[in-house]
Design an enzyme around this catalytic site. Sequence first.
Site, PDB file in Angstrom:
ATOM      1  N   HIS A 174       0.751  -1.211   0.091  1.00  0.00           N
ATOM      2  CA  HIS A 174       0.126  -0.284   0.104  1.00  0.00           C
ATOM      3  C   HIS A 174       1.128   1.030   0.224  1.00  0.00           C
ATOM      4  O   HIS A 174       1.165   1.638   0.851  1.00  0.00           O
ATOM      5  CB  HIS A 174      -0.783   0.476   1.104  1.00  0.00           C
ATOM      6  CG  HIS A 174      -1.765   0.967   1.318  1.00  0.00           C
ATOM      7  ND1 HIS A 174      -3.174   0.592   1.377  1.00  0.00           N
ATOM      8  CD2 HIS A 174      -2.244   2.001   0.781  1.00  0.00           C
ATOM      9  CE1 HIS A 174      -3.798   1.332   1.078  1.00  0.00           C
ATOM     10  NE2 HIS A 174      -3.350   2.789   0.826  1.00  0.00           N
ATOM     11  N   HIS A 232       1.483   5.161  -2.198  1.00  0.00           N
ATOM     12  CA  HIS A 232       1.150   6.178  -3.055  1.00  0.00           C
ATOM     13  C   HIS A 232       2.607   6.925  -4.004  1.00  0.00           C
ATOM     14  O   HIS A 232       2.796   7.683  -2.703  1.00  0.00           O
ATOM     15  CB  HIS A 232       0.335   7.218  -2.352  1.00  0.00           C
ATOM     16  CG  HIS A 232      -0.962   6.920  -2.191  1.00  0.00           C
ATOM     17  ND1 HIS A 232      -1.859   6.431  -2.706  1.00  0.00           N
ATOM     18  CD2 HIS A 232      -1.339   6.164  -0.681  1.00  0.00           C
ATOM     19  CE1 HIS A 232      -2.770   6.500  -1.928  1.00  0.00           C
ATOM     20  NE2 HIS A 232      -2.361   5.887  -0.787  1.00  0.00           N
ATOM     21  N   LEU A 233       2.680   6.465  -5.119  1.00  0.00           N
ATOM     22  CA  LEU A 233       4.165   6.943  -5.215  1.00  0.00           C
ATOM     23  C   LEU A 233       3.889   8.333  -6.263  1.00  0.00           C
ATOM     24  O   LEU A 233       4.926   9.051  -6.622  1.00  0.00           O
ATOM     25  CB  LEU A 233       4.664   5.967  -6.061  1.00  0.00           C
ATOM     26  CG  LEU A 233       5.374   4.924  -5.851  1.00  0.00           C
ATOM     27  CD1 LEU A 233       5.648   3.541  -6.957  1.00  0.00           C
ATOM     28  CD2 LEU A 233       6.706   5.077  -4.871  1.00  0.00           C
ATOM     29  N   ASN A 286      -4.417   6.326  -7.301  1.00  0.00           N
ATOM     30  CA  ASN A 286      -5.122   8.340  -7.098  1.00  0.00           C
ATOM     31  C   ASN A 286      -4.100   9.080  -7.793  1.00  0.00           C
ATOM     32  O   ASN A 286      -4.092   9.836  -6.883  1.00  0.00           O
ATOM     33  CB  ASN A 286      -5.394   8.467  -5.398  1.00  0.00           C
ATOM     34  CG  ASN A 286      -4.686   8.262  -4.945  1.00  0.00           C
ATOM     35  OD1 ASN A 286      -3.954   7.068  -4.998  1.00  0.00           O
ATOM     36  ND2 ASN A 286      -4.992   8.192  -3.485  1.00  0.00           N
ATOM     37  N   ASP A 342      -8.939   3.291  -3.445  1.00  0.00           N
ATOM     38  CA  ASP A 342      -7.959   4.062  -2.510  1.00  0.00           C
ATOM     39  C   ASP A 342      -7.972   5.127  -3.084  1.00  0.00           C
ATOM     40  O   ASP A 342      -7.049   6.215  -3.637  1.00  0.00           O
ATOM     41  CB  ASP A 342      -6.852   3.323  -2.360  1.00  0.00           C
ATOM     42  CG  ASP A 342      -6.629   3.371  -0.673  1.00  0.00           C
ATOM     43  OD1 ASP A 342      -7.183   3.330   0.052  1.00  0.00           O
ATOM     44  OD2 ASP A 342      -5.415   4.238  -0.694  1.00  0.00           O
ATOM     45  N   HIS A 351     -10.862   0.689   0.191  1.00  0.00           N
ATOM     46  CA  HIS A 351     -10.086   1.131   1.121  1.00  0.00           C
ATOM     47  C   HIS A 351     -12.293   1.772   1.805  1.00  0.00           C
ATOM     48  O   HIS A 351     -13.306   2.336   1.439  1.00  0.00           O
ATOM     49  CB  HIS A 351     -10.035   3.093   0.360  1.00  0.00           C
ATOM     50  CG  HIS A 351     -10.257   4.381   1.299  1.00  0.00           C
ATOM     51  ND1 HIS A 351      -9.316   4.700   1.761  1.00  0.00           N
ATOM     52  CD2 HIS A 351     -11.243   5.041   1.985  1.00  0.00           C
ATOM     53  CE1 HIS A 351      -9.372   5.770   1.664  1.00  0.00           C
ATOM     54  NE2 HIS A 351     -10.679   6.130   2.717  1.00  0.00           N
ATOM     55  N   HIS A 358      -6.393  -1.026   5.269  1.00  0.00           N
ATOM     56  CA  HIS A 358      -5.395  -0.276   6.046  1.00  0.00           C
ATOM     57  C   HIS A 358      -7.172  -0.529   7.384  1.00  0.00           C
ATOM     58  O   HIS A 358      -7.700   0.215   7.647  1.00  0.00           O
ATOM     59  CB  HIS A 358      -5.323   1.559   6.440  1.00  0.00           C
ATOM     60  CG  HIS A 358      -6.655   1.827   5.102  1.00  0.00           C
ATOM     61  ND1 HIS A 358      -7.437   1.740   5.081  1.00  0.00           N
ATOM     62  CD2 HIS A 358      -5.971   2.763   3.955  1.00  0.00           C
ATOM     63  CE1 HIS A 358      -7.790   2.628   4.423  1.00  0.00           C
ATOM     64  NE2 HIS A 358      -7.256   2.840   3.102  1.00  0.00           N
ATOM     65  N   ASP A 413       1.043   2.651   4.342  1.00  0.00           N
ATOM     66  CA  ASP A 413      -0.141   3.515   3.267  1.00  0.00           C
ATOM     67  C   ASP A 413       1.197   4.637   2.947  1.00  0.00           C
ATOM     68  O   ASP A 413       0.470   5.812   3.549  1.00  0.00           O
ATOM     69  CB  ASP A 413      -1.232   3.676   4.227  1.00  0.00           C
ATOM     70  CG  ASP A 413      -2.676   4.869   3.362  1.00  0.00           C
ATOM     71  OD1 ASP A 413      -2.263   5.414   2.190  1.00  0.00           O
ATOM     72  OD2 ASP A 413      -3.450   4.961   3.364  1.00  0.00           O
ATOM     73  N   HIS A 458       3.249  14.251   1.151  1.00  0.00           N
ATOM     74  CA  HIS A 458       2.468  15.784   1.377  1.00  0.00           C
ATOM     75  C   HIS A 458       3.454  16.605   1.023  1.00  0.00           C
ATOM     76  O   HIS A 458       4.263  16.345   1.956  1.00  0.00           O
ATOM     77  CB  HIS A 458       1.231  15.804   2.074  1.00  0.00           C
ATOM     78  CG  HIS A 458      -0.103  14.859   1.295  1.00  0.00           C
ATOM     79  ND1 HIS A 458      -0.844  15.014   0.160  1.00  0.00           N
ATOM     80  CD2 HIS A 458      -0.583  14.059   2.640  1.00  0.00           C
ATOM     81  CE1 HIS A 458      -1.491  13.917   0.181  1.00  0.00           C
ATOM     82  NE2 HIS A 458      -1.915  13.035   1.546  1.00  0.00           N
TER      83      HIS A 458
END
Lengths: 434, 327
Positions: free
Chosen positions: A68, A70-71, A102, A160, A187, A240, A315, A319
Amino acid sequence: MSDERPLVIRGGRVVDPSQDLDANVDLLLEDGVVARLGEKGESIDAPDGAEEVDASGLVVCPGLIDIHVHLREPGQEHKETIRTGTMGAAAGGFTAVVCMANTDPVNDDAAVTELILSQARRAGFARVYPLGTVSKGMKGEAMAEMGEMVASGAVGFTDDGVVVAHPELMRRALLYTQHYGVPVAQHAEDLRLTGDGVMHEGEWSTKLGLKGIPRSAEDVIIARDLILLAETGGRYHVQHLSTVGGVELVRAAKERGLPVTCEVTPHHLFLTDKAIADSDFSTDCKMKPPLRAESDRQALLAGLVDGTIDCIASDHAPHHPDEKDVEFSVAPYGILGLETTVPLCLDRLVHGGVLPLSRVIALLSTEPARVMGLPGGSLAEGSPADVTLLDLDAEVTVDRAKMRSKSRNTPFHGWQLKGRAAGTIVGGRRITLP
Amino acid sequence: MAEAPESRSTARSTVPWTRKDLLGIEELSADEIRLILDTAESFREVAERPIKKVPTLRGKTVVNLFFESSTRTRSSFEIAEKRLSADGLNFSASTSSLSKGESLVDTALNLQAMAPDLIVIRHAYPGAPHLLARRLKAGVINAGDGAHEHPTQALLDAFTIRQHKQQIQGLKVSIVGDIEHSRVVRSNIHLLGKLGAEVTVAAPRTLMPVEMESMGVKVVHSLDEAIEGADVIMMLRIQLERQGKMRFPSTREYFNLFGLTTERMARAKDDAIVMHPGPMNRGVEIASEVADGPTSVILEQVANGVAVRMAVLYLLSGVRSEDGRDA
């Protein structure tokens, strides 16, 4: 990755949960696979030109896999890129990551899937397995072209970031993905119950005056999906997991034999909602699902110990510092995970006496490989030559400034932990970071 | 209006004020609270002078940074600043600083560049003053952050209660209304608890946040139960603008369930007082006959607000000028 020199790893303690192995043996990697696992006391003969790795004092285990992540590429390269994200993965001990869909544009067709994979190959720090979206445009309406994406390398599907809210879409996705044998990852969050909530609804939301997200927001979606799953079959994965009720629902479903799996994040295992008060509203404690209460945390640990929870996934949600340097209520959800997961799990689970080392390694390698249907997660002969080296006794102070990620959003900054990754090998090649 | 200086002086605080900011009541000690209340006592008579001004904060700059509309609190701070001879600057902004493209931190840093001594902030989001306080050299006064805290309101409430009841220790205080969305209730619970009152909160179940008992209060869901034997009844505004459609069916039903009337007041102690932080919704949470009646101290609260805010401005500015001349 297969035209590399052979590589012999000597002197390490090899822990491979896939074959119940915990022994000081040598390992030969050749042509991208595990060519030989030595006998106890045997020194493997190195083939000509082989590279030698001295692993004495280290644990040698199947390459760790984070399912899990986010790249952020394409589209949000100010937060992370496939290059920086996979560098973080390597630094954190992961040889493979499963990346979420996403992005911008979302990964809802084969072209985006192929772009992600080509960027990952160019970077070369870890394997990347993309999930595609369940719905076109991630809008929760029409099904995305799943078959095309699978053909291009997607290993499953998820929206997700947001929930697959429509029950009929989830039902049809569970049916349709069976043609490809891949999971649908959810999710689980009923946004109508979340409302404008920004943290767990409980003692601390009440004290801080922040809007609460009730546990039921998660539980009603898991319950609904499990009812659908009983009708459809397929492979359903809860992302998650964060609540007492979620653990109970999955446990009961597994007892009934339903094809369900689930993951838990380190932050839900090792932090509670009180962290928001303790940190004076730090936005590094804001994520979805939110940090829950101690009772939830205990239920998650129990679920991890009794096998209800299949694996640990971070996860990882970078940011940019500017995006997080705002009022708690408007900050984006998510924290980094790739570079803190291993130290946290070794310190709190292994040294903390919650689980034996081999089980923790399983939760980070063999099990996530099984959940997502990925190669790896084993050092049996013929397996991919993906290996992680662990230094169980290294003292680590988490330092956000030293992370490989482009972002800095971690609530674990300054934590002193025991244990870290000491290196990774992907496809028989030692990963070195610039 | 009973004056009882002897009881106050026995409890008179001797602690020095050392905080740069006033972010909430939660972190204050009982002694610090008493220091503010005692200081406010000495400022109260300024309002009774023909020339309502003292030179105490001459040369100090105070910025009133209001991200949420407020008439009462802002006017009260402004008057307090003027009476102390401080230079006040009003800065109104939309609720969401992001909508203007500038972050709260940037807005504040720009103000900081103009070297104010104090910043009074009202913001819709809990924790916004804390974010500023971490970044700014100026002292930060929280004038209300979402549903979190509103420390000067709780202080003026305590000041008003002390005027009428001599001391807060041992009083039975009931706070009734929209507990969930109220910053006033949270600050009051902290303050009244620290000074030894017994606090009951009452609301319909749809306006009561979960695990409210963890704040050390008694939780009831009936107005009559809340009023029974109370020394102080604090009515909260029903924030009609913040209600979704699912909190209660109508204001009429709300008034029937939780509206304070003269009849219902009969259950309270004979000398009970009624408070309201304002602005009131007459006929929703409180009947006019009570709001305007002999037990009401609502306008005294407003008057006391100025003295309490003068005290807070004075104490905080003293900290700022430690390296210079006396404040």
